[in-house]
Design a protein around this motif. Sequence first.
Motif, PDB file in Angstrom:
ATOM      1  N   THR A   1      12.620 -24.848  22.845  1.00 41.10           N
ATOM      2  CA  THR A   1      12.779 -25.813  21.743  1.00 41.10           C
ATOM      3  C   THR A   1      11.530 -25.910  20.876  1.00 41.10           C
ATOM      4  O   THR A   1      11.512 -26.669  19.907  1.00 41.10           O
ATOM      5  CB  THR A   1      13.114 -27.209  22.296  1.00 41.10           C
ATOM      6  N   LYS A   2      10.486 -25.162  21.222  1.00 44.07           N
ATOM      7  CA  LYS A   2       9.224 -25.245  20.486  1.00 44.07           C
ATOM      8  C   LYS A   2       9.120 -24.093  19.483  1.00 44.07           C
ATOM      9  O   LYS A   2       9.370 -22.931  19.821  1.00 44.07           O
ATOM     10  CB  LYS A   2       8.032 -25.195  21.450  1.00 44.07           C
ATOM     11  N   ALA A   3       8.726 -24.427  18.268  1.00 43.57           N
ATOM     12  CA  ALA A   3       8.517 -23.411  17.236  1.00 43.57           C
ATOM     13  C   ALA A   3       7.057 -22.965  17.271  1.00 43.57           C
ATOM     14  O   ALA A   3       6.164 -23.719  16.880  1.00 43.57           O
ATOM     15  CB  ALA A   3       8.869 -23.956  15.857  1.00 43.57           C
ATOM     16  N   ALA A   4       6.804 -21.741  17.753  1.00 44.22           N
ATOM     17  CA  ALA A   4       5.444 -21.203  17.737  1.00 44.22           C
ATOM     18  C   ALA A   4       5.033 -20.844  16.318  1.00 44.22           C
ATOM     19  O   ALA A   4       3.868 -20.975  15.936  1.00 44.22           O
ATOM     20  CB  ALA A   4       5.352 -19.975  18.634  1.00 44.22           C
ATOM     21  N   VAL A   5       5.998 -20.367  15.543  1.00 45.82           N
ATOM     22  CA  VAL A   5       5.820 -20.120  14.110  1.00 45.82           C
ATOM     23  C   VAL A   5       6.987 -20.796  13.416  1.00 45.82           C
ATOM     24  O   VAL A   5       8.145 -20.562  13.764  1.00 45.82           O
ATOM     25  CB  VAL A   5       5.786 -18.610  13.795  1.00 45.82           C
ATOM     26  N   ASP A   6       6.686 -21.643  12.433  1.00 48.00           N
ATOM     27  CA  ASP A   6       7.695 -22.541  11.891  1.00 48.00           C
ATOM     28  C   ASP A   6       7.856 -22.355  10.378  1.00 48.00           C
ATOM     29  O   ASP A   6       7.063 -22.867   9.584  1.00 48.00           O
ATOM     30  CB  ASP A   6       7.290 -23.988  12.211  1.00 48.00           C
ATOM     31  N   ARG A   7       8.862 -21.577   9.995  1.00 47.19           N
ATOM     32  CA  ARG A   7       9.217 -21.378   8.581  1.00 47.19           C
ATOM     33  C   ARG A   7       8.017 -20.971   7.724  1.00 47.19           C
ATOM     34  O   ARG A   7       7.745 -21.565   6.677  1.00 47.19           O
ATOM     35  CB  ARG A   7       9.896 -22.634   8.017  1.00 47.19           C
ATOM     36  N   VAL A   8       7.327 -19.957   8.146  1.00 45.83           N
ATOM     37  CA  VAL A   8       6.168 -19.458   7.410  1.00 45.83           C
ATOM     38  C   VAL A   8       6.641 -18.613   6.227  1.00 45.83           C
ATOM     39  O   VAL A   8       7.464 -17.707   6.386  1.00 45.83           O
ATOM     40  CB  VAL A   8       5.257 -18.627   8.342  1.00 45.83           C
ATOM     41  N   SER A   9       6.100 -18.918   5.057  1.00 49.37           N
ATOM     42  CA  SER A   9       6.447 -18.185   3.836  1.00 49.37           C
ATOM     43  C   SER A   9       5.196 -17.972   2.988  1.00 49.37           C
ATOM     44  O   SER A   9       4.417 -18.907   2.789  1.00 49.37           O
ATOM     45  CB  SER A   9       7.489 -18.947   2.999  1.00 49.37           C
ATOM     46  N   PHE A  10       4.989 -16.760   2.514  1.00 48.39           N
ATOM     47  CA  PHE A  10       3.931 -16.455   1.543  1.00 48.39           C
ATOM     48  C   PHE A  10       4.164 -15.059   1.004  1.00 48.39           C
ATOM     49  O   PHE A  10       4.910 -14.263   1.571  1.00 48.39           O
ATOM     50  CB  PHE A  10       2.528 -16.582   2.155  1.00 48.39           C
TER      51      PHE A  10
END
Length: 272
Positions: free
Chosen positions: A13-22
């Motif tokens: 249930t943990k997001a290690a990377v959460d909706r990363v955008s660039f």
Amino acid sequence: MLDVKDVTRMFGTKAAVDRVSFTVTGPAFVGIIGRSGAGKSTFLRMMNRLTDATFGQIMVDGTDILALRGAQARAWQSQCAMIFQQFNLVPRMDVASNVLHGILNRRSTMQTMFNLWPRADIIRALEILDRLGIAEQAPKRTEALSGGQQQRVAIARALMQDPKIILADEPIASLDPMNAQIVMDALKKINVEDGRMVIANLHTLDTARRYCDRVIGMRDGRIVFDGTPDQLSTGVARDIYGADASFNESATSTAIPTDATADRVYADAMLS
């Protein structure tokens, strides 16, 4: 062109990377900074396809590399070289062979078993080692080299792949300040002279300021800063690292010796 869209990696249930955008256009030197556990390494491993993303896209020149499978995914890995904190070399193998292993996926099983390499590949490996100032180490076992020399061997192995992008996951975290400077200088030279994109996870603010064209700050899996090195103010550092004074030691470790001012400013802020 690199276009990262909503990339996420869940562990339970943990997001290690959460909706990363660039988005990155051109051969920039991008530094990713943040505390341990911020998601920096997980993100690089997704880019190199060592870890699967839960969802999102990483578009490179119009191709979603997260959608690649099998031979296509392996071909991408040859175009996206990875440099690790602990070098990931074969200790008992000589330096030149370690460098040549950068193109293992282009060799047949028989050639690999008998360590058979074309003369042109051997010459190229030696030229890369010479460029990095360690050609004289070519016949030695890698385990006989210093940590800084081993990291340069790892960089040479990456260059042997002739990649579009070089990913460096904490490349100087285990090195003393002088070797850290040599390694970072080498990566910057490759970025500038070869026109290769370099994305490096870094611990120190000073290193990010000195070498990067662009800095991305991550905290708890999310991007909390995306800007130029001169925008890395003490306030921004607090947003990235938090106000926990226990980070003081990590912020000042392995600092490049020529300019530690930025790290001292941050350390003072943490203790105030």
